[in-house]
Motif scaffolding. Structure first.
Motif, PDB file in Angstrom:
ATOM      1  N   SER A 261     -46.241  11.058  34.542  1.00 26.63           N
ATOM      2  CA  SER A 261     -47.525  11.094  35.233  1.00 26.63           C
ATOM      3  C   SER A 261     -48.249  12.406  34.955  1.00 26.63           C
ATOM      4  CB  SER A 261     -47.311  10.905  36.743  1.00 26.63           C
ATOM      5  OG  SER A 261     -48.530  10.954  37.441  1.00 26.63           O
ATOM      6  N   TYR A 262     -47.500  13.517  34.955  1.00 23.11           N
ATOM      7  CA  TYR A 262     -48.089  14.831  34.661  1.00 23.11           C
ATOM      8  C   TYR A 262     -48.708  14.849  33.262  1.00 23.11           C
ATOM      9  CZ  TYR A 262     -48.425  19.817  33.684  1.00 23.11           C
ATOM     10  OH  TYR A 262     -48.887  21.057  33.327  1.00 23.11           O
ATOM     11  N   LEU A 263     -48.053  14.184  32.307  1.00 18.31           N
ATOM     12  CA  LEU A 263     -48.550  14.153  30.932  1.00 18.31           C
ATOM     13  C   LEU A 263     -49.770  13.249  30.758  1.00 18.31           C
ATOM     14  CD1 LEU A 263     -45.294  14.079  28.778  1.00 18.31           C
ATOM     15  CD2 LEU A 263     -47.002  15.902  28.848  1.00 18.31           C
ATOM     16  N   GLY A 264     -50.055  12.452  31.793  1.00 21.48           N
ATOM     17  CA  GLY A 264     -51.214  11.574  31.717  1.00 21.48           C
ATOM     18  C   GLY A 264     -50.903  10.133  31.386  1.00 21.48           C
ATOM     19  N   PHE A 265     -49.613   9.762  31.392  1.00 20.96           N
ATOM     20  CA  PHE A 265     -49.255   8.364  31.191  1.00 20.96           C
ATOM     21  C   PHE A 265     -49.866   7.524  32.313  1.00 20.96           C
ATOM     22  CE2 PHE A 265     -46.560  10.171  28.212  1.00 20.96           C
ATOM     23  CZ  PHE A 265     -45.669   9.287  27.623  1.00 20.96           C
ATOM     24  N   LYS A 266     -50.441   6.401  31.980  1.00 22.70           N
ATOM     25  CA  LYS A 266     -50.950   5.477  33.001  1.00 22.70           C
ATOM     26  C   LYS A 266     -49.767   4.845  33.737  1.00 22.70           C
ATOM     27  CE  LYS A 266     -55.287   4.250  30.678  1.00 22.70           C
ATOM     28  NZ  LYS A 266     -55.131   5.200  29.552  1.00 22.70           N
ATOM     29  N   ALA A 267     -50.008   4.515  35.000  1.00 21.50           N
ATOM     30  CA  ALA A 267     -48.948   3.930  35.812  1.00 21.50           C
ATOM     31  C   ALA A 267     -48.378   2.676  35.165  1.00 21.50           C
ATOM     32  CB  ALA A 267     -49.465   3.614  37.216  1.00 21.50           C
ATOM     33  N   ARG A 268     -49.245   1.826  34.625  1.00 21.31           N
ATOM     34  CA  ARG A 268     -48.759   0.583  34.014  1.00 21.31           C
ATOM     35  C   ARG A 268     -47.930   0.858  32.754  1.00 21.31           C
ATOM     36  NH1 ARG A 268     -51.883  -0.297  29.611  1.00 21.31           N
ATOM     37  NH2 ARG A 268     -53.997   0.589  29.579  1.00 21.31           N
ATOM     38  N   GLU A 269     -48.177   2.004  32.099  1.00 24.77           N
ATOM     39  CA  GLU A 269     -47.360   2.380  30.947  1.00 24.77           C
ATOM     40  C   GLU A 269     -45.981   2.846  31.392  1.00 24.77           C
ATOM     41  OE1 GLU A 269     -50.590   4.075  27.736  1.00 24.77           O
ATOM     42  OE2 GLU A 269     -49.977   5.408  29.367  1.00 24.77           O
ATOM     43  N   ILE A 270     -45.962   3.601  32.473  1.00 28.31           N
ATOM     44  CA  ILE A 270     -44.694   4.158  32.944  1.00 28.31           C
ATOM     45  C   ILE A 270     -43.720   3.060  33.342  1.00 28.31           C
ATOM     46  CG2 ILE A 270     -43.617   5.576  34.740  1.00 28.31           C
ATOM     47  CD1 ILE A 270     -46.189   7.256  34.770  1.00 28.31           C
ATOM     48  N   VAL A 271     -44.198   2.070  34.082  1.00 27.46           N
ATOM     49  CA  VAL A 271     -43.278   1.067  34.610  1.00 27.46           C
ATOM     50  C   VAL A 271     -42.807   0.070  33.557  1.00 27.46           C
ATOM     51  CG1 VAL A 271     -44.217   1.240  36.941  1.00 27.46           C
ATOM     52  CG2 VAL A 271     -45.161  -0.470  35.353  1.00 27.46           C
ATOM     53  N   GLN A 272     -43.426   0.067  32.380  1.00 33.72           N
ATOM     54  CA  GLN A 272     -42.981  -0.893  31.372  1.00 33.72           C
ATOM     55  C   GLN A 272     -41.760  -0.397  30.596  1.00 33.72           C
ATOM     56  OE1 GLN A 272     -45.911  -1.625  28.352  1.00 33.72           O
ATOM     57  NE2 GLN A 272     -46.082   0.520  27.762  1.00 33.72           N
ATOM     58  N   TYR A 273     -41.406   0.879  30.790  1.00 35.13           N
ATOM     59  CA  TYR A 273     -40.265   1.435  30.092  1.00 35.13           C
ATOM     60  C   TYR A 273     -39.045   1.534  31.004  1.00 35.13           C
ATOM     61  CZ  TYR A 273     -43.731   2.971  26.657  1.00 35.13           C
ATOM     62  OH  TYR A 273     -44.732   3.010  25.728  1.00 35.13           O
ATOM     63  N   ARG A 274     -37.871   1.225  30.473  1.00 28.93           N
ATOM     64  CA  ARG A 274     -36.636   1.549  31.161  1.00 28.93           C
ATOM     65  C   ARG A 274     -36.437   3.065  31.091  1.00 28.93           C
ATOM     66  NH1 ARG A 274     -37.197  -3.519  31.376  1.00 28.93           N
ATOM     67  NH2 ARG A 274     -35.504  -4.900  32.011  1.00 28.93           N
TER      68      ARG A 274
END
Length: 305
Positions: A261-274
């Motif tokens: 999140s600090y790096l600017g990843f969108k929430a939907r991007e974060i949750v798609q990764y294990r």
């Protein structure tokens, strides 16, 4: 308070089966094996460095059972908790399983971890797992079954088998590295996870030490997890390198989600990764690693979603 020191000990990368999901498949070219006397010296040094737990893993440890028994006995003499991770191929009959488990108890093994999945069981009769587990129960050896799953319906019957036999197990998510890297991902049905990781270190047969046993040498662009080699550094120095790395400590405390999140990843991007995939996305990028390193003791440590 001193940090707890435990490690996954890769005595050999040799395995007698080829599972379609194996995370260790690309961890080392070919097969390698540690010299037995060298392994003994390493365990003695680990004892002096206050290592409290060793898990014999990597390939299939039971292929070198006589050697592993000697190392288990050495762990007991040095009051080190010992575990073996095995696919259970050796437990073809209850009688043979009893003999093996009895010998392991005599040598001082603390726990047996049995790997089980629809991929393992393409090669190993699932009755072997029952034989090994029941032998552990009979002889009083602590055990658990690591049920590797992608949480698909295909695994329901495999899980029910464990329940039907009243066996102790724990679901372990597939790590999409190695041969599993080409798998289709199952959707994640959960909330916004912190993705905190304990980062258990790993020692390879080639004497390379990594900060995490799951990622190992996957971070080829940055070597983020690589700590060093015992031919050049001592064990205490490599453990201290792991324990004092600010980013490693943040992974263990604030978690990967906050860092993404600090790096600017969108929430939907974060949750798609294990978890392991997200770690690779963050730290196998020189740009991301530079930003996180520079901000680790300032803005990053105070970032919360």
């Amino acid at each position: 308070m001193d940090p707890v020191r435990q490690i996954a000990f890769g005595y050999s990368t040799q395995c007698n089966i080829r599972c379609g999901h194996c995370v260790a498949a690309d961890a080392s070219p070919g097969t390698a094996k540690m010299d037995l006397d060298r392994a003994k010296d390493i365990i003695q040094e680990m004892a002096r460095c206050h290592v409290t737990g060793i898990s014999f893993t990597a390939g299939e440890p039971f292929l070198f059972l006589d050697d592993i028994c000697k190392l288990i006995q050495l762990c007991r003499e040095n009051r080190i908790y010992s575990r073996i991770v095995t696919n259970g191929y050796w437990a073809k009959t209850r009688e043979h399983a009893d003999r093996v488990v009895s010998e392991l108890m005599l040598k001082g093994l603390s726990q047996l971890r049995l790997s089980y999945s629809r991929w393992h069981q393409q090669h190993i009769n699932r009755k072997n797992i029952v034989h090994a587990a029941l032998s552990c129960q009979k002889h009083g050896l602590d055990y658990f079954i690591s049920f590797v799953t992608d949480f698909s319906k295909q695994d329901d019957s495999f899980e029910q088998f464990l329940r039907d036999h009243h066996l102790k197990y724990f679901p372990e998510p597939v790590i999409y590295f190695g041969r599993a890297g080409e798998f289709d991902r199952q959707r994640v049905f959960t909330d916004y996870r912190p993705n905190v990781c304990s980062m258990n270190p790993y020692l390879s047969p080639e004497l390379d030490m990594f900060a995490c046993c799951d990622g190992a040498n996957r971070f080829s662009k940055t070597d983020f997890l690589y700590l060093g080699n015992l031919r050049n550094d001592n064990i205490d120095a490599l453990f201290r390198k792991r324990e004092t790395n600010v980013l490693y400590n943040l992974i263990r405390t604030m978690g990967l989600t906050n860092m993404a999140s600090y790096l600017g990843f969108k929430a939907r991007e974060i949750v798609q990764y294990r978890k392991c995939e997200l770690c690779e996305k963050l730290f196998n990028s020189k740009e991301n690693l530079s930003i996180l390193t520079e901000s680790a003791t300032a803005d990053l440590i105070n970032w919360r979603r």
